[in-house]
Scaffold this active site. Structure first.
Site, short mmCIF file in Angstrom:
data_model
loop_
_atom_site.label_atom_id
_atom_site.label_comp_id
_atom_site.label_asym_id
_atom_site.label_seq_id
_atom_site.Cartn_x
_atom_site.Cartn_y
_atom_site.Cartn_z
CG HIS A 119 42.18 65.33 -73.56
ND1 HIS A 119 42.74 65.09 -72.32
CD2 HIS A 119 42.24 64.15 -74.21
CE1 HIS A 119 43.13 63.83 -72.25
NE2 HIS A 119 42.83 63.24 -73.39
CG ASP B 172 42.87 67.19 -69.59
OD1 ASP B 172 41.88 67.51 -70.27
OD2 ASP B 172 43.58 66.21 -69.83
CB SER C 203 42.03 60.25 -72.42
OG SER C 203 43.32 60.38 -72.94
#
Length: 466
Positions: free
Chosen positions: A208, A243, A322
């Site tokens: 992402h 992910d 992230s």
């Protein structure tokens, strides 16, 4: 769904504490339903996570917004008094002197006050310095000026050396192996973090982070390194299901991170998160492992849903973390920071509330090694579709369909069976089963415990690949 682990369109998934019915209203003070982002969009490189979904996928978070400008420090808010206040006899700023007529109201106003939030750091000064003298009266009545000397102890200008195993030592070891990533897709942009896997520029991050533009190919990827240098990068491979993404930076002579293990972690173990929250590169935060094997569902900017078998930590993780590193006290990588739980209030969004989630390194590296060699990521599959058990007294994942030729069919697990355990891990809902199966590799053999009616059974299952 294509992985054989998700329920059908008529399914909903249970939120802890409910009676197997989807809530009609979000619970105040709890997680957003299924990790949905609060109204107004989310910052780049961020995912919102909830413990279990509530029956539908959330609207994909919006991207393309830069993090808010960091607050400036070292100054008082406009119009504020110094911390020690005005002199005792001075009038209050803006007050009408005694006896003076009240000022006329300004025209054009609405009568309402505009409230502006200003972040500032007030430094409290501790008094006035200077040489001190004492006037002493001698025995003859004459006055004399006598100076005094303030006693002082030894001074130390050097900081103590980092102790072995300290956060200071670990941070110094890990920081050169963590990068900041900026992604541009058309007129949108996003940011996140990554960890260096090889000295020639192979970097592991979240899918992402790379998919900041909603799944479109990135027009530019820029990697910023701890030494202040930058380099462009290209995508080697992505896997929305896990992910995970791997990119290749145009730079050599880098410091790879030390790869640890995640199948032998303990709750309460001290951990360190390293990344670039809100674009603040090289940020280090500390905490502990709060929980293990936490099933967490997220949805990224590309609309792809991912279920993590997550490491939960209270180390502060914020938008931009992230793809960054979660390491143990020895500096070994044990997880990839990927999601946070937030408390939403209207259009506001909060940062870390002590509930961060990381993809275990064993799973992340298995996928990364497939992607960096140009292969396609494979996930372990049980070959069933499931929904939560309808018996609230016996939680589990109820098998809705069994895929012909799949692992469950070969092991004799029938439709209608309720799976309650995978090896020694308890299964309380359908997402828990998805997360548990994905923690294994295709070809692994697991023991599945399930019940049909009043009979409890077990089966040895060799997992397939999706």
């Amino acid at each position: 769904m294509t992985n054989g682990e998700y329920p059908g369109n008529d399914d909903w998934r249970q939120v802890p504490g409910t009676q197997n019915q989807p809530p009609s209203q979000p619970q105040t003070g709890g997680f957003p339903a299924y990790g949905a982002a609060p109204t107004g969009g989310v910052g780049p490189g961020e995912r919102y996570a909830g413990p279990t979904p509530t029956g539908q996928f959330p609207t994909a978070p919006q991207t393309g917004q830069f993090p808010p400008t960091a607050p400036q420090t070292g100054q008082f808010p406009a119009g504020a008094q110094p911390p020690w206040g005005p002199p005792p006899d001075s009038p209050t700023p803006g007050a009408t002197p005694p006896g003076a007529p009240a000022p006329a109201p300004k025209s054009g106003g609405t009568g309402k006050k505009a409230i502006v939030a200003v972040a500032a750091v007030a430094l409290l000064a501790g008094g006035a310095g200077g040489a001190a003298g004492a006037w002493l009266a001698n025995g003859s009545g004459n006055s004399s000026s006598q100076s005094t000397t303030v006693a002082s102890g030894p001074t130390m200008t050097e900081q103590p050396a980092a102790e072995p195993g300290s956060v200071q030592e670990t941070a110094a070891k890990v920081l050169p192996s963590v990068v900041s990533i900026t992604v541009v897709v058309g007129n949108k942009s996003g940011s996140g973090s990554g960890v260096i896997l090889s000295d020639n520029g192979v970097i592991l991050t979240n899918n992402h982070v790379i998919s900041a533009g909603g799944g479109s190919p990135a027009s530019q990827i820029l990697v910023s390194f701890n030494d202040g240098s930058r380099a462009t990068a290209k995508v080697l491979g992505t896997d929305p299901t896990s992910d995970i993404a791997v990119i290749q930076a145009d730079k050599t002579g880098l410091t790879p991170i030390t790869i640890g293990k995640s199948n032998n972690l303990s709750v309460g173990q001290e951990v360190i998160a390293v990344g670039s929250p809100l674009g603040l590169e090289g940020t280090v935060t500390t905490g502990i492992i709060s929980s293990l094997n936490r099933p967490v569902s997220t949805s990224g900017a590309d609309g792809e849903e991912s279920v993590m078998d997550a490491i939960q930590t209270d180390a502060a993780i914020n938008p931009g973390n992230s793809g960054g590193a979660l390491v143990n006290s020895a500096g070994a990588l044990i997880g990839i920071n990927s999601a946070i739980a937030t408390i939403s209030g209207g259009a506001e969004q909060s940062g870390s509330i002590g509930l961060g989630f990381a993809i275990p390194v064993d799973q992340a590296m298995r996928i990364a090694n497939q992607l960096r060699s140009g292969g396609t990521a494979e996930q372990a599959s049980l070959g069933v579709t499931v929904r939560p058990s309808t018996d609230v007294t016996r939680p589990g994942a109820q098998v809705v369909t069994v895929v012909p030729g799949g692992a469950a069919r070969k092991a004799g697990i029938p439709e209608g069976a309720v799976i309650t355990q995978v090896d020694d891990r308890k299964i309380s809902a359908s997402d828990a089963l998805v997360a548990a199966i994905r923690s294994y590799a295709p070809g692994d053999t697991v023991k599945i415990t399930y019940y049909v009616g009043s009979q409890t059974k077990t089966a040895q299952v060799t997992l397939g690949a999706s």
